[in-house]
Write a protein that holds these residues in place. Sequence first.
Motif, short mmCIF file in Angstrom:
data_model
loop_
_atom_site.label_atom_id
_atom_site.label_comp_id
_atom_site.label_asym_id
_atom_site.label_seq_id
_atom_site.Cartn_x
_atom_site.Cartn_y
_atom_site.Cartn_z
N LYS A 184 1.93 18.05 54.04
CA LYS A 184 1.05 17.37 54.92
C LYS A 184 0.66 16.08 54.52
O LYS A 184 1.73 15.40 54.70
CB LYS A 184 0.08 17.79 56.16
N ASP A 235 5.88 11.16 62.45
CA ASP A 235 4.85 11.31 63.45
C ASP A 235 3.80 10.00 63.68
O ASP A 235 3.48 9.24 62.89
CB ASP A 235 4.16 12.39 62.71
N ARG A 273 -3.74 11.23 54.60
CA ARG A 273 -1.55 11.27 55.17
C ARG A 273 -2.09 9.67 55.74
O ARG A 273 -0.98 9.44 55.45
CB ARG A 273 -1.54 12.14 55.43
N GLN A 274 -3.20 9.57 56.44
CA GLN A 274 -3.23 8.70 57.35
C GLN A 274 -2.98 7.24 56.73
O GLN A 274 -2.84 6.61 56.77
CB GLN A 274 -4.10 8.57 58.42
N CYS A 296 -8.98 18.04 58.74
CA CYS A 296 -8.82 16.89 58.91
C CYS A 296 -8.97 16.31 58.34
O CYS A 296 -7.84 14.93 58.06
CB CYS A 296 -9.54 16.72 59.98
N ALA A 350 0.38 10.04 64.30
CA ALA A 350 -0.30 9.84 64.18
C ALA A 350 -0.68 9.44 62.61
O ALA A 350 -2.07 9.00 62.29
CB ALA A 350 -1.19 11.54 64.33
N MET A 351 0.50 8.93 62.30
CA MET A 351 0.19 8.38 60.33
C MET A 351 -0.05 7.39 60.57
O MET A 351 -0.73 7.20 59.24
CB MET A 351 1.88 8.83 59.89
N TYR A 384 -5.80 15.39 56.85
CA TYR A 384 -5.04 14.24 58.07
C TYR A 384 -5.06 13.09 58.24
O TYR A 384 -4.69 11.92 57.90
CB TYR A 384 -4.90 14.70 59.74
#
Length: 99
Positions: free
Chosen positions: A3, A69, A38-39, A32, A71-72, A35
Amino acid sequence: RAKLMEAIHVVGARRFSRMKISVSVRGGGPVCQVYAARQAIAKGLVAYYQKYSNEVEKSAIKTALLQVDKAMLIADPRRAEAKKWGRHSARSRFTKSYR
């Protein structure tokens, strides 16, 4: 780990050839944090291409990331609701007793 590397795989490793990435994340659980990192990588790449490259390349990277995605690049604004006084939690109430 997959991810976390997703932003790099979507855009292509050749765009990351001259960059060194360092991300530090605090709070939350391990999922979390992945993520959030990644963002941060995806947003940093878009900001880098906006500052040091042309607008066409930046918009191409942005659309590629958003197609995979959303959310990226867009943060989730949901947060935990605050507990109210006189209750167990934010929404629950005590059971009403008539006797």
